[in-house]
Design a protein around this motif. Structure first.
Motif, mmCIF file in Angstrom:
data_model
loop_
_atom_site.group_PDB
_atom_site.id
_atom_site.type_symbol
_atom_site.label_atom_id
_atom_site.label_comp_id
_atom_site.label_asym_id
_atom_site.label_seq_id
_atom_site.Cartn_x
_atom_site.Cartn_y
_atom_site.Cartn_z
ATOM 1 N N GLU A 40 0.811 -1.223 0.000
ATOM 2 C CA GLU A 40 0.000 0.000 0.000
ATOM 3 C C GLU A 40 0.844 1.273 0.000
ATOM 4 O O GLU A 40 0.309 2.376 -0.088
ATOM 5 C CB GLU A 40 -0.934 -0.001 1.227
ATOM 6 C CG GLU A 40 -0.291 0.279 2.582
ATOM 7 C CD GLU A 40 0.449 -0.914 3.207
ATOM 8 O OE1 GLU A 40 0.920 -1.789 2.460
ATOM 9 O OE2 GLU A 40 0.591 -0.931 4.439
ATOM 10 N N GLY A 74 4.939 -5.987 8.134
ATOM 11 C CA GLY A 74 4.931 -7.391 7.712
ATOM 12 C C GLY A 74 5.314 -8.404 8.766
ATOM 13 O O GLY A 74 5.703 -9.520 8.434
ATOM 14 N N ASP A 105 1.919 -10.993 5.801
ATOM 15 C CA ASP A 105 3.030 -10.663 6.707
ATOM 16 C C ASP A 105 4.098 -11.753 6.643
ATOM 17 O O ASP A 105 4.143 -12.663 7.462
ATOM 18 C CB ASP A 105 2.503 -10.468 8.149
ATOM 19 C CG ASP A 105 1.686 -9.206 8.273
ATOM 20 O OD1 ASP A 105 1.867 -8.291 7.430
ATOM 21 O OD2 ASP A 105 0.865 -9.101 9.206
HETATM 22 MG MG MG Z 1 2.216 -4.505 5.842
#
Ligand code: MG
Ligand code: AMP
Length: 398
Positions: free
Chosen positions: A183, A246, A253
Motif C-alpha cells: 500500500e 509485515g 506478513d
Molecule cells: Mg504490511
C-alpha cells in the motif's frame, strides 16, 4: 510472547561490537569516544597568575610593606623571572607564570603606580591570592575522560588541551532500513485512495542520524520470493537490518518466515507491550560475521517506539556508549487495563521537576500525535491505574 524487560535483556546480550576509528578532533563532536583521555601535564601546568597586577612576597606584606618597587614585567608566554629582593614586585599579566620568589598577586584595582613604585591600598590580602596553583585542578596522569561518552564541545576542549589532534571514536555499523507494504508509495507520488506515503523510513533514518549512523533504504512489496532474495542480498552487505511492517499475523506478513528461511535465528517474536506487540528480533551467524535483524511492526507509532525503546539503546551500547536512564513524573491520571506494558505518549515540561503530561493520541497509526509529544513513558504491565505524581521511566525522542 515475552515481557519488555526480557526482550531488552536479549538485545543487550546480543550486541554488535562495533570497531573504533580515528577521526580528526574537529570531526569528533557528536561521536562516541572509545578511548580514555589522560592529563599529559599538571592542570594548570605551572602556578598561573589569574589577575593583572603585581606579584609580591606575602612575607613583605605581613611585615607592613605597602610600597613595592617595580622590578620588571612578567607577561603570559614568557619563562618566569625572579623577584630579586624583599620590597620588590613584578608587574604580571593574567596567564603568566608566577615569578620565582613571589607568592601573592595584588590586582591593579588595589594599587597605584607612581614613579615605578606600586603603592598598595589597605586591604585584606591572603597568601597565594589570585594564583591558580600548579596541579590544583588535575594531576598529570589523571583520567579526564572515560570511554563511552558522546564528545561535545567541552570534551573537545579537554581532548585538545592534552594535545590529541586525532581521537578514537566508535565506527557505526552498516545499517539497512527495509520497509514493506504493497500500500506504500514514494513521497513524491500522488497516493491513490487505497495507498499511503512511506514515512517510517524517514523516521528511522532521521533517528539513526542522531547517533551518527547512516543507512541504506530499500522498500519491499509483500511478495515472499522477491522479499527473500532482496533481504538475502542486503544481509550480505549490512550488519544491521531494520525492517518495518509485515511482522504481524496478516496473510501478507511474510517477514518472520522469510527471515527464518534465510537462516536468521529468531530470538524473540511478540513482546507484551502496546504499541509494538509484533516486534521480532533475530541474528544470523555466517563465516563473514553476524547479522542483527530488527523487524518492527509497521504502524508508525509502533516503529517509532520500538526504535527508541530498543534499537537506539542497542546501537548506542553496541558502539560502546554508556547509557543513562531518565524518569519523569506523570502529570495526569491514566488507566490501562490489558496485561501489557503501555508506552504512553507524553509531553514533557520542566519547572524544577520533569513532568510528563499524557497525550494518548489515536493509537499506533496516529503519527501526527508524535509531534505533539516528546517521549514515551513506560507504564508497567503489573499495574492498571497510574496516578498523577507517580514516576516512571521515559524514552525521549525530543
Ligand atoms: Mg504490511
Ligand atoms: P504492517 O505492520 O505491515 O501490518 O503495517 C501496519 C500499518 O502500518 C499499516 O496501516 C501500514 O500501512 C502502516 N505502515 C507500514 N509501513 C509503513 C511505512 N513505511 N510508512 C508508513 N506507514 C506504514
Amino acid at each position: 510472547m515475552i515481557p519488555v524487560e526480557e526482550a531488552y535483556e536479549i538485545l543487550m546480550s546480543n550486541l554488535c561490537k562495533s570497531k573504533t576509528e580515528p577521526v580528526d578532533i574537529r570531526k569528533s563532536v557528536g561521536r562516541i569516544l572509545t578511548e580514555s583521555i589522560y592529563a599529559d601535564r599538571n592542570f594548570p601546568p605551572f602556578d598561573r597568575v589569574t589577575m593583572d597586577g603585581i606579584a609580591i612576597r606575602f612575607e613583605d606584606w605581613q611585615q607592613g610593606i605597602r610600597e613595592f618597587k617595580v622590578q620588571e614585567m612578567q607577561v603570559a608566554g614568557n619563562p618566569p623571572v625572579t623577584l630579586r629582593k624583599s620590597g620588590n614586585c613584578i608587574e604580571v599579566m593574567t596567564g603568566a607564570m608566577m615569578p620565582e620568589g613571589a607568592d601573592t598577586i595584588v590586582r591593579y584595582e588595589d594599587f597605584e603606580i607612581e614613579k615605578k613604585v606600586a603603592v598598595v591600598k589597605e586591604l585584606k590580602l591572603k597568601k597565594g591570592a589570585n594564583v591558580h596553583d600548579e596541579g590544583s585542578d588535575r594531576a598529570i596522569g589523571d583520567q579526564l575522560l572515560e570511554p563511552g561518552g558522546i564528545i561535545g564541545p567541552a570534551e573537545a576542549a579537554v581532548i585538545a588541551t592534552v594535545g590529541e589532534s586525532i581521537v578514537q571514536v566508535a565506527e557505526p555499523p552498516k545499517v539497512a532500513i527495509l520497509t514493506t507494504g504493497d500500500e506504500l508509495v514514494d513521497i513524491d507520488e500522488e497516493p491513490l485512495p487505497h495507498q499511503i506515503r512511506k514515512s517510517n523510513s524517514f523516521a528511522i533514518d532521521g533517528a539513526l542520524k542522531e547517533l551518527g549512523v547512516t543507512s541504506t533504504i530499500l522498500h519491499l512489496n509483500d511478495e515472499k520470493e522477491v522479499m527473500k532474495s532482496t533481504i538475502e542480498e542486503v544481509l550480505d552487505k549490512h550488519e544491521v537490518l531494520i525492517l518495518s511492517g509485515g511482522v504481524s499475523k496478516g496473510k501478507k506478513d511474510f517477514v518472520p518466515e522469510v527471515l527464518e528461511e534465510l537462516g536468521v535465528e529468531k530470538l524473540f517474536h511478540r513482546v507484551k507491550q502496546r504499541p509494538g506487540k509484533p516486534f521480532w528480533f533475530g541474528v544470523r551467524q555466517t563465516e563473514e560475521g553476524t547479522n542483527y535483524v530488527f523487524a518492527l511492526p509497521g504502524n508508525p507509532v509502533s516503529t517509532f517506539l520500538c526504535y527508541y525503546r530498543y534499537v537506539k539503546p542497542w546501537l548506542f551500547r553496541s558502539m560502546g556508549g554508556n547509557l543513562t536512564n531518565e524518569i519523569a513524573t506523570l502529570d495526569g491520571d491514566f488507566k490501562f487495563e490489558p496485561d501489557l506494558t503501555y508506552f504512553l505518549q507524553v509531553k514533557l515540561s520542566n519547572e524544577g521537576v520533569l513532568k510528563a503530561a499524557p497525550i494518548a493520541g489515536g493509537g499506533s497509526g496516529d503519527l501526527a500525535n508524535l509531534v505533539e509529544c516528546d517521549a514515551f513513558m513506560e507504564l508497567p504491565a503489573t499495574k492498571k491505574a497510574f496516578n498523577k505524581g507517580e514516576t516512571f521511566p521515559i524514552y525521549r525522542y525530543r
